[in-house]
Design an enzyme around this catalytic site. Structure first.
Site, mmCIF file in Angstrom:
data_model
loop_
_atom_site.group_PDB
_atom_site.id
_atom_site.type_symbol
_atom_site.label_atom_id
_atom_site.label_comp_id
_atom_site.label_asym_id
_atom_site.label_seq_id
_atom_site.Cartn_x
_atom_site.Cartn_y
_atom_site.Cartn_z
ATOM 1 N N HIS A 282 0.820 -1.219 0.000
ATOM 2 C CA HIS A 282 0.000 0.000 0.000
ATOM 3 C C HIS A 282 0.855 1.271 0.000
ATOM 4 C CE1 HIS A 282 -3.505 -2.416 0.607
ATOM 5 N NE2 HIS A 282 -3.148 -2.816 1.807
ATOM 6 N N HIS B 3 -6.573 -6.764 0.284
ATOM 7 C CA HIS B 3 -6.686 -5.339 -0.012
ATOM 8 C C HIS B 3 -5.896 -5.024 -1.284
ATOM 9 C CE1 HIS B 3 -7.101 -5.700 4.425
ATOM 10 N NE2 HIS B 3 -8.090 -4.853 4.228
ATOM 11 N N TYR C 35 -4.183 -11.569 9.238
ATOM 12 C CA TYR C 35 -4.409 -11.101 10.604
ATOM 13 C C TYR C 35 -5.116 -12.122 11.475
ATOM 14 C CZ TYR C 35 -2.973 -7.137 7.966
ATOM 15 O OH TYR C 35 -2.244 -6.322 7.129
#
Length: 1617
Positions: free
Chosen positions: A1075, A1114, A1245
């Site tokens: 990101h 993501h 996670y």
């Protein structure tokens, strides 16, 4: 209900007269001595009501013996001084003869000596007179007199502690913190200095973090307290607390030496508070505390910790050593002088705010009783109908009450009338429906109750359960009423059943109604003065029910000390760990102290109290303290197996009594050794009554306990600033080391015997000594008569058990230590029976089975169909062993049995254990253990796989949010999982490194570099502020180091791959990177690891085509931005999108962003617009889109941004990709780029699925076969639409996508996109403009699962891991050849030694693979009868081997036809000249004219692999026969090797390649490449990789034919023009 003493009258207790009274508060004060020179002393004049309770000492001169001792020391004193010394020595002598408990000396009229000189004299004489070895002097004068320090500076018999202000320019140098003693006395002089006025905060912090731990370790025999402060800013009340703490030491032998010359009102109040505490009055509550200034205290800890074990393990080392630290301090002596005080606003005007306490004391004296007790023997009516010796049995309360009566304790308490709690009261914590459910037990039959009791929740039911549970709760509420209305100070409920495991809507762990929780809610609701409540739970088992009830409540502070064993101890719940801190408003109000050690005792629990519990409790400042008093941690308890003595429980109770004005209520929870719980409860009640607290021996907590304490402090200090004393300290050499744990155990590893005896207050010392002597004689007699080799003399009652060395920690029942049927065990176990997967021989169930230990018959349990019980009825074989937890049951004795005679049998069952949510379950199937062992064998050749990991990347975390998802465990646990499987040793471990500035600047600006460098020196507040400037970020002082190390390590992995040192590699790194953008950090990412590696590959290694695959859930927008117009880097991202509403909420993450300029078509986004997608959708994206494009692109390197937040159980992604699924994706990619895969960890996670995913990915890189993936579903229609959209966008740019779908003439692509935009994007706000820097949330923006959801996912993941078959044979391949094809032997000999040649034909190879002796095999024969093999081999395999149900054949031949249809056999026949045949659902003819490598690979990707994953075979056979395309070199060894590699991923690697020998070079090359493919080696690609248009049309036609039979074909609809 009748009086309890009357209920107990039939117990025939020999003891005191039950009519003896002593209930009133004054009756239970300490025996305190007082010496005054002046009869007009102010204390006597103003405290008549107290002085009447004190023994006054008449002045006397020193006697001849004492004077002789003074003369020997060249000391001469006059009569005035002699009176003080003589009277003080008289008082001390009475202390040691136990005529008094403690004493006070007022020193007023000295002539030649000051008070400190006199105290030094007294200390010297009492050491000599009483033979003392340890005297503690606590100097509370706050002056700079050095007399005592000088006197004992070299003497280890005296621990001298002084707390005082220190002014560098005006104070004597020797009173500074670094003057700690000399020679043998080094470390025994403690100067705790403050460079400014110190408040209650610093004063208490010094005691909790330094003074009390050292004092407990020193273990003084007497404590002398010089007291004469005139100018302190401390509240007078705090001195009462200090006396209370120190009365826990030295058996309460404290002498307060008061400087009588100080007569200020403030000082008088300080003295009164101290004396009141010594007498036994409760400490007055302090107002809530604020954050203490820690650096002055840390200075003292720094210099003292080499000498005290208790100070050594709670702080990490700093870069500077202790000598350098002290040298710097000496050079810069004034460096603290100008520090701003943190206490100015907290300083009190003591004179104006302090109040006379005589009225309050008068009220306390008039209490009806100090301690109330409530119980009822009616609670004994609840018992286990199945197991009479169940540990939670009625005698638990009866034995406690007997002990209390026998010791004269019960009579001193105020007995309350018991009552039942009303249903409305119980509803304060439990639902109506649950209460009615328990109430309905009244009406059930005994048989129904027995059946209900057969459950995995460790509860049993009785018709009296509701009445007993409500009675237990009601008893506790009676005490709450008494305490909260000030009718008594404290109380105890001797109650059962226990309650702390009970949830609001379910029972658990012997518990039905959570009495303590109901009591808390009741007190808050009923009494306006009770708002904040502390619940302290010291039961050995975590109070999971209590925690659950108050998890979001900030008015109740729940603290639990419990055995955890890393999640393996009951209740086997990750919520019992230290990182469960509460939720919502309750964050920080849940404190778990989980012990991960096999034994713990007084030392560990005391350390936790001092370091964690008391600091937090004082800061919380409760109105009431409730204690879940479980004594299953006591010495001798069969369930807890810890070693807390009654003295230890007394210590805990005593410390808690300093809180809440002494309002403490104990409620019995667990405890299953009847002697231990009786002694322990008696000890606690004795403390509540005000008896002196027995001290503990000088022991230290084990290092493992300090690890737990550190973890708790680290996570809780975010919420409690009184814990902030874990800063790094200077490095030093420890002069005192921890004793070996083994030294404290006897030869049998049994707990140390507890010699504690509780002396009744009303017994004389001689009576007690006589009893102890008698007890020792009885013990000696017993030991002489006990024959250790006679099993008949072993005790069989659970109450007598003290040590079970092998009982599973999750047992909630107590096994017999011996039964007479042990001799009937058959120890000659046939290895064929050692299989925990054996089904029940009667019903074939695999659910829960047992094995008979006489004949080894396998049968299911009573919770299934009771076939093992039936086996016993038929054969009378008495004993059976459980496959679930290796417990042994005797049907004759009707009990579990644990005895050393069983160990030999158990050892033969190679079963590991795992954390199970209920009782104990298998850690792993036998296959995992075997796999982990075989992975470590070095003769098994594997790929050269690089692995990078370094603990340096663990050293940063979110400072303000302990549950922040991006945390150190994200790399620590995956690495540990790789270690567990033995993979770390198989990889080439590549050292990581830091990146250079030049490397950072490849993809980032100078601004980013400067920001990261600056963050290393930022304060906590500055870090927090800059974190609000960036989306989903936190900064830490070590963030830059970790980020640079992650980036440098990624580049190092690339360099090793490109240099040929490794074939591929995995970097287990954090922080992630994809990101991170050119000019800003973003989404947990600082530097873009994958983007920089790609730039390095192009610029440094001169590559022309790099493929980046990003399957993090993501979108990796940072990577996309870097290469959006660059055709040298193809970026493929498979991410959750939810039509733009999922983070990062970008329009450019959608399918129609495909690149620009020269890079158009090279940016591929697959946006997933729905959660729950799993292997089916991810595999479909690979085989229908990515892999065809990748073969056309022909990358020279593949970089995987490997995020596991798409994995099953991850709250961020909420997808369902399995760990094995990732292995298959990696295996598919290994066919490309000559195997050069550079895998970089991104997100993930859910630690469990992340860890397993990483381990299986590394395993795939090493070349192991992929575990089978189950339950392939039809791809979701939402996903199908997305993929079709993307194909529409990309097919203009890639030939492989053309001609596979018809065009829809009714709509153009442009029109389709406009309609899509209107339908799906109209109301979406992409990356909202209204969010400005400085407004980003710091916590709570991540969508966590609820506890219930986490439990469900955790169970699913455990089940998935257990059933995953990680098959690894000792040797990888076998082969069989006909005479004349010896060249195969030469090929294998060059590859690896782990290959065996078999003498038998094909059947021998098949048999060896089916029996799992090898992974795969190769057969070369002169004459291959295809038709016979295809009909007979599958039948042979499925009939002979139970594990093989479905077989797949892949046949390369032009001459095969007429196959029969069998639903368990799938046949693919591939050729270019096959006679016309219609395909059926299971016989699929793939007749491709002009068959070549490109059409072959396309067919495999588009047809064979999708069908095969849906079919999911157990065994795969591939036959290469006479194929025209081979003869004319259109199908080459390169193309076929690709096919073989894909087939290796199926059926857990069970693959046999069979070849017809045509004695052609082409076939020899094919066999050579086949060996490489079987071995997992890197493969070269064919020259042509894109099927021509006619071939693609044939493949499209074949897919249309097969679509009706196979759900995997959903991607051939018409597309826009």
């Amino acid at each position: 209900m009748e009086n309890l003493l009357e209920q107990l009258c039939d117990l025939k207790i020999q003891g005191q007269d039950p009519k003896i009274s002593g209930k009133k508060f004054k009756d239970n004060l300490k025996k305190t001595g007082l010496f005054l020179e002046d009869s007009n002393n102010w204390y006597v004049q103003h405290n008549n009501e107290i002085s009447d309770l004190i023994k006054l000492y008449k002045p006397r001169l020193v006697n001849d013996t004492e004077r002789k001792s003074l003369i020997e020391r060249n000391i001469a004193i006059d009569d005035n001084d002699s009176l003080v010394v003589g009277s003080s020595l008289e008082l001390v002598s009475d202390l040691f003869s136990e005529n008094i408990d403690n004493g006070i000396v007022f020193i007023e009229k000295l002539k030649n000596y000051n008070d400190l000189d006199i105290i030094s004299l007294i200390t010297e004489i009492i050491i000599a007179k009483h033979g003392l070895k340890r005297v503690l002097i606590l100097d509370l004068k706050n002056d700079l007199n050095t007399n005592i320090q000088e006197k004992f500076y070299r003497d280890p018999k005296v621990l001298n502690i002084s707390i005082h202000n220190f002014n560098n320019s005006a104070s004597p140098r020797e009173k500074n913190f670094d003057f700690i003693g000399e020679e043998n006395g080094k470390g025994f002089n403690l100067n705790i200095t403050f460079n400014q006025s110190f408040s209650d905060n610093e004063f208490l912090a010094a005691f909790f973090n330094l003074i009390l731990p050292v004092a407990y370790e020193f273990n003084p025999e007497i404590i002398l307290v010089p007291f004469g402060s005139e100018n302190s800013k401390l509240r007078p009340e705090i001195y009462g607390h200090i006396m209370h703490f120190f009365s826990c030491l030295a058996n309460g032998k404290i002498v307060l030496l008061v400087d009588g010359s100080v007569k200020s009102e403030y000082f008088k109040k300080c003295v009164k508070e101290s004396i009141n505490s010594l007498l036994g009055y409760p400490c007055k509550r302090l107002s809530s505390l604020s954050e203490p200034v820690s650096k002055d205290i840390l200075k003292s800890i720094s210099v003292l910790r080499p000498y005290w074990c208790c100070l050594q393990l709670l702080n990490d080392h700093d870069s500077i050593n202790l000598d350098e630290y002290l040298e710097n301090f000496k050079k810069d002596g004034l460096k603290f002088k100008n520090e701003e005080t943190n206490n100015a606003k907290n300083c009190l005007d003591i004179e104006s705010n302090s109040m006379d306490t005589s009225d309050e004391i008068s009220k306390i004296d008039n209490l009806a009783a100090r301690t109330s007790i409530c119980s009822d023997l009616d609670m004994m009516q609840h018992y286990n109908l199945i197991q009479s010796q169940h540990p939670e049995r009625p005698d638990r309360i009866k034995r406690i009450l007997e002990a209390l009566k026998e010791k004269g304790i019960y009579n001193r308490c105020d007995e309350l009338k018991s009552r039942h709690a009303t249903e409305n009261e119980i509803e304060l914590c439990h639902s109506k429906s649950y209460i009615q459910e328990i109430k309905s037990l009244r009406d059930k039959s005994e048989e129904e109750l027995k059946q209900l009791s057969k459950n995995p929740d460790s509860v049993f039911f009785h018709s009296s359960t509701f009445d007993c549970a409500s009675l237990a709760t009601g008893c506790l509420l009676q005490i709450v009423d008494q305490v909260c209305t000030n009718k008594c100070l404290n109380g105890v409920g001797v109650i059962r059943p226990p309650g702390h495991h009970a949830y609001s809507e379910s029972c658990s762990g012997f518990c039905f109604f959570n009495s303590i929780a109901v009591a808390a809610r009741y007190a808050q609701k009923t009494y306006s003065n009770v708002k904040k409540i502390l619940i302290l739970d010291f039961d050995i088992h975590h109070g999971n029910g209590t925690q659950d009830i108050f998890l979001e409540d900030d008015s109740v502070l729940f603290i639990s000390l419990h055995r955890y064993d890393n999640g393996c101890f009951y209740p086997i719940d990750s919520g019992s760990n230290y990182d469960e801190v509460g939720k919502g408003n309750g964050k920080g109000y849940n404190v778990n102290i989980p012990w991960n050690q096999q034994t713990a005792g007084d030392a560990e629990y005391t350390a936790a109290f001092l370091r964690i519990i008391m600091p937090i409790a004082y800061q919380f400042n409760p109105d009431l303290v409730l204690v879940s008093a479980g004594f299953d941690g006591a010495t001798g308890d069969p369930l807890g197996r810890y070693n807390i003595t009654p003295n230890g429980f007394a210590q805990m109770t005593k410390l808690l009594c300093s809180l809440a004005d002494g309002k403490v209520i104990l409620g019995l929870e667990g405890g299953y050794n009847l002697t231990s719980i009786s002694e322990s409860m008696a000890s606690c009640v004795s403390i509540l009554l005000g008896d002196k607290c027995p001290s503990l021996p000088p022991i230290n907590a084990k290092p493992k306990a300090y690890e737990t304490i550190r973890n708790v402090i680290k996570i809780q200090k975010t919420y409690w600033n009184f814990l902030k004393f874990d800063d790094n300290l200077p490095r030093c050499e420890f002069k005192k080391s921890f004793r070996s744990e083994n030294k404290s155990k006897n030869k049998n590893n049994s707990p140390v015997e507890n010699t504690y005896t509780l002396r009744s207050r009303n017994k004389t010392k001689n009576e007690t000594d006589l009893e102890q002597k008698k007890s020792e004689e009885i013990k000696k007699t017993k030991s002489k008569n006990f024959k250790i080799d006679s099993p008949k003399e072993l005790p069989v009652l659970a109450e007598d058990l003290t040590d079970f060395t092998e009982i599973s920690t999750a047992f909630s029942v107590v096994p017999l230590p011996f039964c007479p049927h042990l001799l009937e065990i058959n120890k000659n176990v046939d290895p064929q029976f050692i299989d925990v997967k054996r089904p029940c021989s009667s019903c074939q169930s695999l659910k829960e089975n047992w094995i008979c230990l006489s004949c080894f018959e396998c049968g299911c349990s009573r919770f299934v169909k009771e076939h093992m019980s039936e086996h016993y009825e038929m054969t009378k074989h008495p004993m059976a062993l459980s496959f679930s937890d290796l417990s042994v049951w005797c049907y004759v004795c009707d009990s579990y049995v644990h005895n050393d005679l069983l160990s030999e049998v158990k050892q033969k069952f190679k079963v590991l254990f795992d954390r199970n949510r209920k009782i104990i379950a298998l850690l792993k199937q036998e296959k995992i253990l075997k796999m982990a062992e075989l992975h470590k064998k070095k003769d098994f050749k594997k790929n050269r796989t690089g692995l990078i990991y370094d603990p340096l990347m663990l050293d940063f975390n979110c400072l303000w949010d302990p549950i922040y998802p991006e945390k150190p465990d994200r790399i620590k646990k995956p690495f540990e999982r790789c270690q567990f499987y033995g993979l770390v040793d198989e990889c080439i471990n590549i050292p990581g490194r830091f990146s250079t500035d030049e490397e950072v600047l490849k993809c980032h600006t100078d601004r980013v570099k400067k920001l990261m460098n600056d963050s290393e020196n930022m304060s906590h507040d500055e870090l927090k502020h800059i974190s609000t400037l960036y989306d989903s970020m936190y900064f830490h002082q070590n963030s830059n180091k970790a980020a640079k190390f992650a980036l440098g390590s990624s580049i190092e992995l690339l360099d090793n791959i490109m240099a040929g040192k490794v074939d591929n590699g995995f970097a287990i790194i954090r922080p992630p990177g994809h990101h991170a953008m050119h000019d800003e950090p973003n989404g947990y990412c600082y530097f873009n690891n994958a983007a920089v590696v790609a730039k390095e590959a192009i610029e440094k290694h001169k590559l022309e085509r790099v493929l980046i695959i990003d399957w993090d859930v993501h979108h990796g927008q940072g990577t996309q931005y870097q290469f959006y117009d660059d055709p040298r880097v193809m970026y493929f991202s498979l991410h959750r999108y939810d039509y733009g509403t999922f983070w990062p909420n970008l329009r450019e993450s959608d399918f129609d962003y495909i690149g620009e300029k020269e890079g158009k078509g090279y940016n591929i986004n697959i946006p997933l617009n729905k959660t729950g997608f799993g292997n089916s959708e991810y595999f479909a994206s690979f085989y229908n889109l990515l892999l065809p494009i990748a073969y056309e692109y022909k990358p020279e390197l593949i970089i995987i941004s490997c995020g596991y937040d798409s994995a099953i159980g991850c709250f961020e992604g909420r997808m369902n990709v399995t760990p094995a699924g990732y292995a298959h994706l990696i295996n598919a990619l290994s066919c490309l780029s000559n195997g050069k895969l550079c895998v970089l960890l991104e997100g993930g996670y859910c630690i469990k699925s992340l860890s397993e995913g990483v381990a299986l990915s590394v395993r795939a890189l090493l070349g192991y076969p992929c575990p089978r993936v189950e339950d392939f579903q039809k791809p979701d229609p939402v996903f199908v639409t997305t993929l079709m959209n993307l194909i529409s966008m990309l097919r203009p740019y890639w030939k492989c996508l053309q001609s596979l779908n018809d065009s829809d003439d009714s709509i153009t692509l442009e029109k389709y996109l406009l309609d899509w935009n209107e339908k799906y994007r109209k109301d979406i706000k992409f990356y909202p403009d209204e969010i400005k820097p400085g407004q980003f949330e710091l916590t709570g923006f991540y969508p966590l699962y609820s506890d219930e959801e986490n439990a469900v996912w955790d169970k699913k993941i455990d089940e998935l891991i257990q059933k995953t078959d990680l098959f690894v044979p000792e040797k990888k391949s076998c082969y069989q050849i006909d005479d004349g094809v010896e060249f195969v032997t030469d090929i294998f000999s060059k590859i690896e030694p782990s290959v065996s040649q078999l003498d038998s034909k094909l059947s021998g190879v098949l048999e060896n693979l089916a029996q799992r002796n090898f992974m795969n095999g190769l057969v070369v024969v002169k004459n291959l009868n295809l038709a016979e093999n295809l009909s007979k081999v599958p039948e042979l395999l499925t009939r002979k081997y139970d594990i093989i149900k479905k077989v797949m054949n892949v046949v390369f031949s032009d001459s095969l036809s007429g196959l029969s249809n069998n639903s368990n056999v799938l046949n693919f026949i591939i050729g270019s000249n096959i006679q016309s045949q219609d395909s059926t659902s299971n016989n699929i003819y793939l007749n491709l004219s002009s068959l070549d490598d490109a059409s072959l690979i396309t067919t495999v990707l588009r047809v064979i692999m999708p069908i095969t994953y849906q079919f999911n075979p157990d065994f795969v056979l591939a036959y290469t026969d006479n194929l025209e395309a081979i003869h004319n070199n259109k199908v080459t060894h390169f193309g076929l090797a690709q096919v073989y590699r894909y087939l290796c991923a199926l059926a857990n690697g069970n693959l046999v390649l069979t070849f017809q020998d045509f004695d052609l070079d082409a076939y020899k090359k094919i066999i050579q490449k086949a060996v490489l493919a079987l071995n997992g080696d890197a493969l070269e690609l064919p020259d042509t990789l894109v099927a021509d248009e006619s071939q693609r049309a044939l493949i499209k036609q074949k897919i249309s034919e097969l679509k009706s039979n196979w759900d995997c074909f959903q991607f051939n609809d018409k597309l826009p023009q």
